[in-house]
Design a protein around this motif. Sequence first.
Motif, PDB file in Angstrom:
ATOM      1  N   ASP A   1     -17.785   3.295  -8.986  1.00  0.00           N
ATOM      2  CA  ASP A   1     -16.477   2.706  -8.724  1.00  0.00           C
ATOM      3  C   ASP A   1     -15.688   2.445 -10.019  1.00  0.00           C
ATOM      4  OD1 ASP A   1     -14.783   1.825  -6.640  1.00  0.00           O
ATOM      5  OD2 ASP A   1     -15.103  -0.233  -7.291  1.00  0.00           O
TER       6      ASP A   1
ATOM      7  N   LYS B   1       0.866  -1.182   0.000  1.00  0.00           N
ATOM      8  CA  LYS B   1       0.000   0.000   0.000  1.00  0.00           C
ATOM      9  C   LYS B   1       0.899   1.227   0.000  1.00  0.00           C
ATOM     10  CE  LYS B   1      -4.088   1.710   2.395  1.00  0.00           C
ATOM     11  NZ  LYS B   1      -4.973   1.430   3.528  1.00  0.00           N
TER      12      LYS B   1
ATOM     13  N   ARG C   1      -7.127  -4.055  -8.870  1.00  0.00           N
ATOM     14  CA  ARG C   1      -8.135  -3.766  -9.902  1.00  0.00           C
ATOM     15  C   ARG C   1      -7.595  -4.087 -11.297  1.00  0.00           C
ATOM     16  NH1 ARG C   1     -12.304   0.159  -8.261  1.00  0.00           N
ATOM     17  NH2 ARG C   1     -12.240   0.184  -6.010  1.00  0.00           N
TER      18      ARG C   1
ATOM     19  N   PHE D   1      -3.181   6.300  -4.279  1.00  0.00           N
ATOM     20  CA  PHE D   1      -4.561   6.750  -4.030  1.00  0.00           C
ATOM     21  C   PHE D   1      -5.355   5.834  -3.097  1.00  0.00           C
ATOM     22  CE2 PHE D   1      -3.651   6.596  -8.726  1.00  0.00           C
ATOM     23  CZ  PHE D   1      -2.924   7.760  -8.765  1.00  0.00           C
ATOM     24  N   GLY D   2      -4.677   4.996  -2.335  1.00  0.00           N
ATOM     25  CA  GLY D   2      -5.395   4.092  -1.440  1.00  0.00           C
ATOM     26  C   GLY D   2      -5.534   2.680  -1.974  1.00  0.00           C
ATOM     27  N   LEU D   3      -5.042   2.453  -3.189  1.00  0.00           N
ATOM     28  CA  LEU D   3      -5.098   1.094  -3.747  1.00  0.00           C
ATOM     29  C   LEU D   3      -4.110   0.188  -3.014  1.00  0.00           C
ATOM     30  CD1 LEU D   3      -5.071   1.955  -7.565  1.00  0.00           C
ATOM     31  CD2 LEU D   3      -6.998   1.003  -6.302  1.00  0.00           C
ATOM     32  N   VAL D   4      -4.490  -1.069  -2.878  1.00  0.00           N
ATOM     33  CA  VAL D   4      -3.583  -2.063  -2.299  1.00  0.00           C
ATOM     34  C   VAL D   4      -3.232  -3.061  -3.393  1.00  0.00           C
ATOM     35  CG1 VAL D   4      -3.326  -3.906  -0.606  1.00  0.00           C
ATOM     36  CG2 VAL D   4      -4.559  -1.826   0.000  1.00  0.00           C
TER      37      VAL D   4
ATOM     38  N   TRP E   1     -12.931   5.260 -10.801  1.00  0.00           N
ATOM     39  CA  TRP E   1     -12.195   5.589  -9.582  1.00  0.00           C
ATOM     40  C   TRP E   1     -11.084   6.592  -9.850  1.00  0.00           C
ATOM     41  CZ3 TRP E   1      -7.057   4.680  -9.903  1.00  0.00           C
ATOM     42  CH2 TRP E   1      -6.622   3.774 -10.879  1.00  0.00           C
TER      43      TRP E   1
ATOM     44  N   LYS F   1      -1.736  -6.547  -4.525  1.00  0.00           N
ATOM     45  CA  LYS F   1      -1.537  -7.868  -3.934  1.00  0.00           C
ATOM     46  C   LYS F   1      -1.064  -8.824  -5.026  1.00  0.00           C
ATOM     47  CE  LYS F   1      -5.280  -7.049  -0.687  1.00  0.00           C
ATOM     48  NZ  LYS F   1      -6.577  -7.424  -0.181  1.00  0.00           N
TER      49      LYS F   1
ATOM     50  N   LEU G   1     -11.645   5.192  -2.605  1.00  0.00           N
ATOM     51  CA  LEU G   1     -10.891   5.890  -3.650  1.00  0.00           C
ATOM     52  C   LEU G   1     -11.498   7.256  -3.974  1.00  0.00           C
ATOM     53  CD1 LEU G   1     -10.029   2.901  -6.003  1.00  0.00           C
ATOM     54  CD2 LEU G   1      -8.674   3.894  -4.165  1.00  0.00           C
TER      55      LEU G   1
ATOM     56  N   GLU H   1      -6.764  11.101 -12.574  1.00  0.00           N
ATOM     57  CA  GLU H   1      -5.361  10.777 -12.280  1.00  0.00           C
ATOM     58  C   GLU H   1      -4.528  10.897 -13.551  1.00  0.00           C
ATOM     59  OE1 GLU H   1      -4.499  10.745  -9.438  1.00  0.00           O
ATOM     60  OE2 GLU H   1      -6.143  10.029  -8.200  1.00  0.00           O
TER      61      GLU H   1
ATOM     62  N   LEU I   1      -0.185   2.650 -13.884  1.00  0.00           N
ATOM     63  CA  LEU I   1      -0.802   3.565 -12.913  1.00  0.00           C
ATOM     64  C   LEU I   1       0.052   4.805 -12.695  1.00  0.00           C
ATOM     65  CD1 LEU I   1      -3.201   3.830 -10.934  1.00  0.00           C
ATOM     66  CD2 LEU I   1      -1.738   2.839  -9.192  1.00  0.00           C
TER      67      LEU I   1
ATOM     68  N   GLU J   1      -7.969  -1.748   1.069  1.00  0.00           N
ATOM     69  CA  GLU J   1      -8.040  -0.614   0.143  1.00  0.00           C
ATOM     70  C   GLU J   1      -8.862   0.503   0.777  1.00  0.00           C
ATOM     71  OE1 GLU J   1      -8.640  -1.336  -4.211  1.00  0.00           O
ATOM     72  OE2 GLU J   1     -10.463  -0.193  -3.862  1.00  0.00           O
ATOM     73  N   GLU J   2      -8.399   1.732   0.564  1.00  0.00           N
ATOM     74  CA  GLU J   2      -9.148   2.872   1.109  1.00  0.00           C
ATOM     75  C   GLU J   2     -10.249   3.277   0.139  1.00  0.00           C
ATOM     76  OE1 GLU J   2      -6.418   6.034   2.048  1.00  0.00           O
ATOM     77  OE2 GLU J   2      -5.175   4.625   3.168  1.00  0.00           O
TER      78      GLU J   2
END
Lengths: 254, 359
Positions: free
Chosen positions: B65, A38, A81, A43-46, B68, A48, B23, B334, A126, B20-21
């Motif tokens: 979503d 993370k 994602r 932007f908060g994406l994790v 995002w 994995k 977005l 973004e 990204l 995950e936060e």
Amino acid sequence: MRTILTALSFFLLITYISAQDNIIIRKSFLSVNYLQVKESANFGLVFKGAGLDHGMAWSLDNDRSRMIYEYELGLGILFSREIPALGFHLKPVDIAYLFKLRVQNSLFHIGPDLRVEYNYNLYPDLQSGFDYWFTNLSLGINVMYDFNHANSAFYIKLSSSVAGFTSRQPDYRDPYFYDLGVKHAIRHLNQDLTFGLINKFNSTNLEIRWKPNSDSRLTFGYVLKYSGYFMAPEITMVNHSIKLIVNKKQKQND
Amino acid sequence: MIRNVLILLSFFLLASCLKEEELKKPFTSSDPASLDDGWEVSTPAAENIDPTGLSEIYRDFHNDDNIWQARSLLVFRNGKLVAESYTKDDSDIITPRAIWSATKQVLGLLTGIALDNQIIKSVNDPLSDYLTETEIYQDKKDISIEDLLTMRSGISYSNDGIGGQTDDILRQLPDKITSYILGLPLVNSPGEIVQYKDCDPQLVSASIQAKCGKPVSEWAKVVLFDKLEIKNLIWNNYKDGVTLGGFGILTTPREMAKFGQCVLDSGQWKGSTIVSREWIRQMTGVKVGNIYGYQFGYLWWKDPGRGMTYMSGHGGQYVCIIPSRKLIVAMTAEVNTQGEFQFGKQAFDWVDRIVQISK
């Protein structure tokens, strides 16, 4: 700084080997990892994914102490994602000097741990063009507990950084211009090292090993690694590993 | 003991999963802030936009979503800011962010100002009238300004991927950007084949700069940005001092929309002429029938199906102008995403929804 640490490590190692009656154990290991990253820039994406690590370790044991040198190299492919990322991990130096401590019938090893770790991540779809890294040269504490149960040998290790030098990518970079390539990666990983304590970063490993019987050349392990950098730009990395360790050689040095 | 170890392991496995936060922030309000930045603020109802419908669109924009990456949605009508919301960070209202190729459309406006001021005499002028480097790269001397404005230089150049020429420029590998571009092979005769690429507007920027005697970014501040009351804008120069033309601007959606308003008002801003009406007509007219399924003017995009002229930058930076409704929709996202992960042309679906509720 790294040159001094490396020279000091080798000096300690040579002195130690020549001064003691040691049992030298060499091991190599392969671990399959489940990685989670993370990175605050994402932007908060994790992210994995799966990774593979290879490493070698040398352990020098005598009546009073144990000294361990270990290196590790790994690669991971992660997704968030469906966005891919690449993660590289290199630990060229991990030296622990541990004193033996008997508590009732249990044997503990406890002592300082000197570690250099490089983590380098790329998010080509990204954060196109930009590299992300977390380097730490840390001094910490290492505790091991060895015990036997039903003809099996168990080993639990906990190591955690206390203080050291870290390098992270700048919190803000011009979104247009970038440096990418092996030469730049090496420079980035070693640039702007700043000192910090546990309130700035932490790298903790918990490892549990199981050796089915004393004659076995194979040992199985589970490792939970945590790395965090708590200032901007923050990063949290968690890695669960299943480890296969091959005990290569054992020789007496007297 | 074994059981305890397994319990411990299970605990660590469960406790060490990163989450995950959110977005995007939940939608709260689309009421625009008064910033004294040149935009008059109004309400949807006062500008004949259905307020309930607009609130619903904003709520969906925040909740969807699938988008995002989206960072902002702003609606302007009749020259007034009617609604705005920032999905990730409210500081986007004043923080300049990269607009990538939407820089080309700003350069399109500046080309008109350069023509109005006789810095460029005519779009038919050959490059040799502006760039002394063409004495070395003779095969490029007959490329016209119009060829550059319509992506027809014929120069072999790729915007995409590692090893592409834009990648070389972003890594600042060449010492001189103009010589680097002019030194690339000419694969088509100038004016023949359309290929969307960053090098063509870069040569427009270099040509204007050669005649201005100062970086286009500095000149633009005087002739365009200050007149549009733009304060939150940074325009990068290449390391040799030449202003980037194919990309390079960082700005806010509010400031970006001023370029759109100027075009919608035929070159005017609050009654003052910034660019000639004739140039706006030329610039937004169809010069190229099809690039990626859309029409192209002089560095400006057109969507004939929607009756829309628009600015477009990598990642999803848009200013969409619908002249028939006196409507402008600005959206940002973004900035360094790639391929399918960008806030792509699905952005226009949001424009469609806003058009539908604008009487």
